[in-house]
Every structure is written in structure tokens, then in C-alpha cells.
Write an enzyme that holds these catalytic residues in place. Structure first.
Site, PDB file in Angstrom:
ATOM      1  N   ASP A  46      70.034 -49.349   7.703  1.00 33.88           N
ATOM      2  CA  ASP A  46      68.708 -49.887   6.861  1.00 33.88           C
ATOM      3  C   ASP A  46      68.735 -51.245   6.523  1.00 33.88           C
ATOM      4  O   ASP A  46      69.472 -51.811   5.826  1.00 33.88           O
ATOM      5  CB  ASP A  46      68.452 -49.068   5.596  1.00 33.88           C
ATOM      6  N   TYR A  51      65.766 -59.573   4.322  1.00 33.48           N
ATOM      7  CA  TYR A  51      67.016 -59.592   4.206  1.00 33.48           C
ATOM      8  C   TYR A  51      67.756 -60.919   5.080  1.00 33.48           C
ATOM      9  O   TYR A  51      68.879 -61.138   4.376  1.00 33.48           O
ATOM     10  CB  TYR A  51      68.047 -58.469   4.586  1.00 33.48           C
ATOM     11  N   LYS A  76      62.067 -53.434   8.290  1.00 35.49           N
ATOM     12  CA  LYS A  76      60.803 -53.518   7.323  1.00 35.49           C
ATOM     13  C   LYS A  76      60.141 -54.812   7.883  1.00 35.49           C
ATOM     14  O   LYS A  76      60.569 -55.995   7.771  1.00 35.49           O
ATOM     15  CB  LYS A  76      61.247 -53.313   5.854  1.00 35.49           C
ATOM     16  N   HIS A 109      57.259 -53.202   3.915  1.00 36.23           N
ATOM     17  CA  HIS A 109      58.281 -53.013   2.911  1.00 36.23           C
ATOM     18  C   HIS A 109      57.569 -52.889   1.377  1.00 36.23           C
ATOM     19  O   HIS A 109      58.015 -52.229   0.495  1.00 36.23           O
ATOM     20  CB  HIS A 109      58.644 -54.691   2.978  1.00 36.23           C
ATOM     21  N   LEU A 191      72.065 -45.647  -5.895  1.00 32.32           N
ATOM     22  CA  LEU A 191      73.293 -45.701  -6.849  1.00 32.32           C
ATOM     23  C   LEU A 191      72.738 -46.655  -8.077  1.00 32.32           C
ATOM     24  O   LEU A 191      73.445 -47.070  -8.923  1.00 32.32           O
ATOM     25  CB  LEU A 191      74.478 -46.224  -6.166  1.00 32.32           C
ATOM     26  N   ILE A 229      70.418 -44.336   1.545  1.00 34.48           N
ATOM     27  CA  ILE A 229      70.929 -45.359   2.148  1.00 34.48           C
ATOM     28  C   ILE A 229      71.789 -46.274   1.187  1.00 34.48           C
ATOM     29  O   ILE A 229      71.596 -47.501   0.914  1.00 34.48           O
ATOM     30  CB  ILE A 229      69.789 -46.305   2.861  1.00 34.48           C
ATOM     31  N   LYS A 231      74.332 -48.931  -0.124  1.00 28.35           N
ATOM     32  CA  LYS A 231      75.023 -50.267   0.260  1.00 28.35           C
ATOM     33  C   LYS A 231      76.532 -50.485  -0.370  1.00 28.35           C
ATOM     34  O   LYS A 231      76.425 -50.339  -1.836  1.00 28.35           O
ATOM     35  CB  LYS A 231      74.061 -51.354  -0.101  1.00 28.35           C
ATOM     36  N   SER A 232      77.414 -50.995   0.442  1.00 29.28           N
ATOM     37  CA  SER A 232      78.630 -51.520  -0.206  1.00 29.28           C
ATOM     38  C   SER A 232      78.983 -52.453   0.962  1.00 29.28           C
ATOM     39  O   SER A 232      78.939 -52.228   2.037  1.00 29.28           O
ATOM     40  CB  SER A 232      79.550 -50.183  -0.620  1.00 29.28           C
ATOM     41  N   VAL A 233      79.816 -53.367   0.413  1.00 26.25           N
ATOM     42  CA  VAL A 233      80.585 -54.424   1.251  1.00 26.25           C
ATOM     43  C   VAL A 233      81.866 -53.954   1.137  1.00 26.25           C
ATOM     44  O   VAL A 233      82.896 -54.854   1.911  1.00 26.25           O
ATOM     45  CB  VAL A 233      80.251 -55.649   1.077  1.00 26.25           C
ATOM     46  N   ARG A 237      84.640 -48.232  -0.513  1.00 28.41           N
ATOM     47  CA  ARG A 237      83.543 -47.667  -1.066  1.00 28.41           C
ATOM     48  C   ARG A 237      82.572 -47.105  -0.016  1.00 28.41           C
ATOM     49  O   ARG A 237      82.039 -46.060  -0.007  1.00 28.41           O
ATOM     50  CB  ARG A 237      82.712 -48.570  -1.869  1.00 28.41           C
ATOM     51  N   ASN A 241      81.472 -43.166   0.245  1.00 25.07           N
ATOM     52  CA  ASN A 241      80.046 -42.901  -0.008  1.00 25.07           C
ATOM     53  C   ASN A 241      79.586 -42.052   1.099  1.00 25.07           C
ATOM     54  O   ASN A 241      78.736 -41.231   0.935  1.00 25.07           O
ATOM     55  CB  ASN A 241      79.125 -44.216   0.018  1.00 25.07           C
TER      56      ASN A 241
HETATM   57  P1  NDP Z   1      72.638 -49.461  -4.373  1.00 27.31           P
HETATM   58  O1  NDP Z   1      72.281 -48.355  -5.333  1.00 27.31           O
HETATM   59  O2  NDP Z   1      73.147 -48.709  -2.895  1.00 27.31           O
HETATM   60  O3  NDP Z   1      74.026 -49.824  -4.849  1.00 27.31           O
HETATM   61  C1  NDP Z   1      74.766 -51.040  -4.272  1.00 27.31           C
HETATM   62  C2  NDP Z   1      75.819 -51.366  -5.437  1.00 27.31           C
HETATM   63  O4  NDP Z   1      76.698 -50.472  -5.783  1.00 27.31           O
HETATM   64  C3  NDP Z   1      76.953 -52.741  -4.849  1.00 27.31           C
HETATM   65  O5  NDP Z   1      76.831 -53.592  -6.049  1.00 27.31           O
HETATM   66  C4  NDP Z   1      78.075 -51.826  -4.433  1.00 27.31           C
HETATM   67  O6  NDP Z   1      79.218 -52.701  -4.784  1.00 27.31           O
HETATM   68  C5  NDP Z   1      78.117 -50.894  -5.586  1.00 27.31           C
HETATM   69  N1  NDP Z   1      78.665 -49.551  -4.920  1.00 27.31           N
HETATM   70  C6  NDP Z   1      78.500 -48.941  -3.639  1.00 27.31           C
HETATM   71  N2  NDP Z   1      79.255 -47.656  -3.684  1.00 27.31           N
HETATM   72  C7  NDP Z   1      79.924 -47.823  -4.568  1.00 27.31           C
HETATM   73  C8  NDP Z   1      80.803 -46.831  -5.178  1.00 27.31           C
HETATM   74  N3  NDP Z   1      81.313 -45.874  -4.301  1.00 27.31           N
HETATM   75  N4  NDP Z   1      81.400 -47.210  -6.511  1.00 27.31           N
HETATM   76  C9  NDP Z   1      81.158 -47.974  -7.133  1.00 27.31           C
HETATM   77  N5  NDP Z   1      80.025 -48.924  -6.930  1.00 27.31           N
HETATM   78  C10 NDP Z   1      79.715 -48.851  -5.551  1.00 27.31           C
HETATM   79  O7  NDP Z   1      71.900 -50.631  -4.133  1.00 27.31           O
HETATM   80  P2  NDP Z   1      70.898 -51.332  -3.167  1.00 27.31           P
HETATM   81  O8  NDP Z   1      70.005 -52.073  -3.936  1.00 27.31           O
HETATM   82  O9  NDP Z   1      71.684 -52.116  -2.252  1.00 27.31           O
HETATM   83  O10 NDP Z   1      70.067 -49.994  -2.248  1.00 27.31           O
HETATM   84  C11 NDP Z   1      70.783 -49.544  -1.053  1.00 27.31           C
HETATM   85  C12 NDP Z   1      69.854 -49.869   0.156  1.00 27.31           C
HETATM   86  O11 NDP Z   1      68.599 -49.574  -0.152  1.00 27.31           O
HETATM   87  C13 NDP Z   1      69.749 -51.406   0.255  1.00 27.31           C
HETATM   88  O12 NDP Z   1      71.223 -52.083   0.732  1.00 27.31           O
HETATM   89  C14 NDP Z   1      68.612 -51.593   1.309  1.00 27.31           C
HETATM   90  O13 NDP Z   1      68.965 -51.136   2.461  1.00 27.31           O
HETATM   91  C15 NDP Z   1      67.457 -50.744   0.661  1.00 27.31           C
HETATM   92  N6  NDP Z   1      66.646 -51.171  -0.508  1.00 27.31           N
HETATM   93  C16 NDP Z   1      65.555 -51.213  -0.034  1.00 27.31           C
HETATM   94  C17 NDP Z   1      64.557 -51.755  -0.877  1.00 27.31           C
HETATM   95  C18 NDP Z   1      63.013 -51.614  -0.551  1.00 27.31           C
HETATM   96  O14 NDP Z   1      62.168 -52.462  -1.114  1.00 27.31           O
HETATM   97  N7  NDP Z   1      62.604 -51.038   0.343  1.00 27.31           N
HETATM   98  C19 NDP Z   1      64.740 -52.378  -2.182  1.00 27.31           C
HETATM   99  C20 NDP Z   1      66.295 -52.230  -2.474  1.00 27.31           C
HETATM  100  C21 NDP Z   1      67.142 -51.693  -1.635  1.00 27.31           C
HETATM  101  P3  NDP Z   1      79.721 -53.373  -3.358  1.00 27.31           P
HETATM  102  O15 NDP Z   1      78.869 -53.689  -2.313  1.00 27.31           O
HETATM  103  O16 NDP Z   1      80.416 -54.640  -4.056  1.00 27.31           O
HETATM  104  O17 NDP Z   1      81.064 -52.418  -2.767  1.00 27.31           O
END
Ligand code: NDP
Length: 274
Positions: A46, A51, A76, A109, A191, A229, A231-233, A237, A241
Site C-alpha cells: 500500500d 508518500y 492513491k 485518498h 497499530l 496494512i 507498516k514497519s521498517v 517486526r 506482523n
Molecule cells: P501503523 O499502525 O502500521 O504503525 C506503524 C508504527 O508501528 C511504526 O512506528 C512501526 O515502527 C511500529 N510497529 C510496526 N510493527 C510493530 C511491532 N510489531 N511492534 C512494535 N511496533 C511496531 O501505522 P501507519 O500509519 O504506517 O499505517 C499503516 C499504513 O496505512 C501506512 O503505512 C499506509 O500505507 C496506510 N495509511 C493510509 C492513510 C490514508 O489516509 N489512507 C493514512 C495513514 C496510513 P518501525 O517502522 O520503526 O518498525
């Protein structure tokens, strides 16, 4: 490698129930993150024009050795590109950056209601769908009133509405509208961007199931039927996930998580973002 279940959309297209989000990942890091996700078994990615990392996603897809049919790609349309002609142009730009010849799921979006352009924009998505350039058309951040308005304007029902949804913002009214119209619910920030992961209930459930709080939350989404969906880098994790298909939360524990609902938005309010 885990087998991710699919959800069948209202036009028969199937989407993996768990995919990988790349919001806030810089373009050059996106290729590495998406490669790690594909390696871990994710097949749905996604991204979004805004982005700035569609090219990074495209590089990872091209280098993966996977066939196009094995992948599900969502992007989007950004707010500034709403309107019929602007949407078609923005779509071409996204496709070129991704290096693809079609998109699986294309989303508006945000509704940006003050612009009053989302119905015109939707007509452009209808054309992209009719021309076979997208397999499914959907929306994101649409509130019940925006969905009802689209229903009056068009016979094409969005396949998906991607919205902020997590235990702190459970969106029951919106989910009921989705059920009525046949729209799949896709959870962004599933999350809550990490904000709920030290919640006492989630920590205690995680201990009991021998999983992490993030895995408990993702399991909760999956059992509700949401597409997620996360996200993690962080490679560990990313793997964690998707490792959520070997346990199930009891009904009592699902109900307990329902009690965490508290109107907690981490992102903008769709009624006022323009
Ligand atoms: P998430 O809820 O997926 O959380 C991501 C955060 O959680 C990051 O800081 C990540 O850290 C941390 N994390 C991930 N996995 C774990 C784990 N197993 N344990 C502990 N911490 C964890 O947030 P997003 O806002 O990124 O949402 C996910 C996706 O949704 C986005 O990437 C995007 O694709 C979509 N999105 C869409 C929007 C829209 O308007 N349509 C708006 C916002 C998001 P780290 O990366 O450092 O590991």
C-alpha cells in the site's frame, strides 16, 4: 512462509487480508523495506502518490522475481489532483513511477468535501476501471455521508474504504455502512502507529497467547474481517506482523478489546481535511 487469506471484493477481485504499508518511509529506504516484506511473504503493498515512494516500491517489485499476478498493488490519488482530467493525468504519473501497466486498487485518498470534487474524481476512476487500467476502484477516509453521496452519483460502489481503524477508533457506524453497501473495510494505522502497544490489556493478552501486543491487535483486525496494512521498517517486526495466522483470540478477548474504543484519532478528521 505464512499463507495470507484473501478477502473477495464486491467486483470479485481478491485482496490479501494482510498487506504492507509504506507511509512515511523515504523513497530510498522503501525498496529495502518492501523487499524485506516480500521476502517475509507479504504480497500486497500500500503506497500513495503523496508518500513520494512509488518509485521505491516499483524497484522492489521489479527486483523481486515475483510475477505481476502474484502481487497486489494499491496507490492513491492525492487531494490536489482531484477532478476528472487531473485524476487521469495523476494516475498515469503513479503508474510510470511504479513501473507497472495496471494498478490492483486505486483509491481517492481523502474526500476533501470543501473542494466538492470527489464525485467527478470518481467518474475518472470508473473510466480507469472500464479501461482495465485498475482492477478495483475504492476510496479512503470517506465518512458515511460521503459514501451516501457517491451512491447517489454513481452505480459503481467503491470496492474498499481505507480508514483509520484500530482498537482506540473502532469505526462501528462506518463499518455498518460498509456492510450495507458491500464495501470492504481496510484499516490504516492498524497499530495506531504504536500508540496502544503498551496498553495493559493488550500486554496481558500478548503474554497469555505467547505473542506480541502488535500481533494481538492484528489478529483482532483479521477476526473482525478487516483488511490490514501494518507498516514497519524493522525486519524483525515486518516478519512478526505477518506471523499472525497460528493463533485465534477467544470471543471473550475480542469483546475485551472492543472495550478499548475511545474515539482516538491519530490522523486528520476527514470532514475537515481539505
Ligand atoms: P501503523 O499502525 O502500521 O504503525 C506503524 C508504527 O508501528 C511504526 O512506528 C512501526 O515502527 C511500529 N510497529 C510496526 N510493527 C510493530 C511491532 N510489531 N511492534 C512494535 N511496533 C511496531 O501505522 P501507519 O500509519 O504506517 O499505517 C499503516 C499504513 O496505512 C501506512 O503505512 C499506509 O500505507 C496506510 N495509511 C493510509 C492513510 C490514508 O489516509 N489512507 C493514512 C495513514 C496510513 P518501525 O517502522 O520503526 O518498525
Amino acid at each position: 512462509m505464512p499463507t495470507v487469506p484473501t478477502v473477495t471484493l464486491n467486483n470479485g477481485v481478491t485482496i490479501p487480508q494482510l498487506g504492507f504499508g509504506v507511509f512515511q518511509v523515504p523513497d530510498d529506504e522503501t525498496t529495502t523495506a518492501v523487499a524485506a516484506a516480500l521476502e517475509a511473504g507479504y504480497r500486497s503493498i500500500d503506497t500513495a502518490a503523496v508518500y513520494g515512494n512509488e518509485a521505491g516500491v516499483g524497484r522492489a517489485l521489479a527486483e523481486s522475481g515475483l510475477t505481476r499476478e502474484e502481487l497486489f498493488v494499491t496507490t492513491k490519488l492525492w487531494n490536489a489532483d482531484q477532478g476528472y482530467d487531473a485524476t487521469l493525468a495523476a494516475f498515469d504519473a503513479s503508474l510510470a513511477k511504479l513501473g507497472l501497466d495496471h494498478i490492483d486498487l486505486y483509491l481517492i485518498h481523502w474526500p476533501t468535501p470543501a473542494r466538492d470534487l470527489y464525485a467527478d474524481t470518481w467518474r475518472a476512476l470508473e473510466k480507469l476501471r472500464a479501461d482495465g487500467r485498475i482492477r478495483a476502484a475504492g476510496v479512503s477516509n470517506f465518512q458515511p455521508a460521503h459514501l451516501r453521496h457517491l451512491r447517489q452519483e454513481s452505480s459503481l460502489v467503491p470496492a474498499v474504504n481505507q480508514v483509520e481503524l484500530h482498537p482506540g477508533l473502532q469505526q462501528s457506524e462506518l463499518r455498518a455502512v460498509h456492510a450495507e453497501y458491500g464495501i470492504a473495510t481496510e484499516a490504516w494505522s492498524p497499530l495506531a502507529q504504536g500508540a496502544l502497544l503498551d496498553d495493559q490489556l493488550l500486554v496481558s493478552l500478548a503474554e497469555r497467547y505467547g505473542k506480541s501486543p502488535a500481533q494481538v491487535v492484528l489478529r483482532w483486525h483479521l477476526q473482525l474481517g478487516n483488511v490490514v496494512i501494518p507498516k514497519s521498517v524493522t525486519p524483525a517486526r515486518i516478519r512478526q506482523n505477518i506471523d499472525v495466522f497460528d493463533f485465534a483470540l477467544s470471543t471473550a478477548d475480542m469483546d475485551a478489546i472492543a472495550g478499548l474504543d475511545r474515539d482516538m484519532r491519530t490522523g486528520p478528521d476527514p470532514d475537515t481535511l481539505n
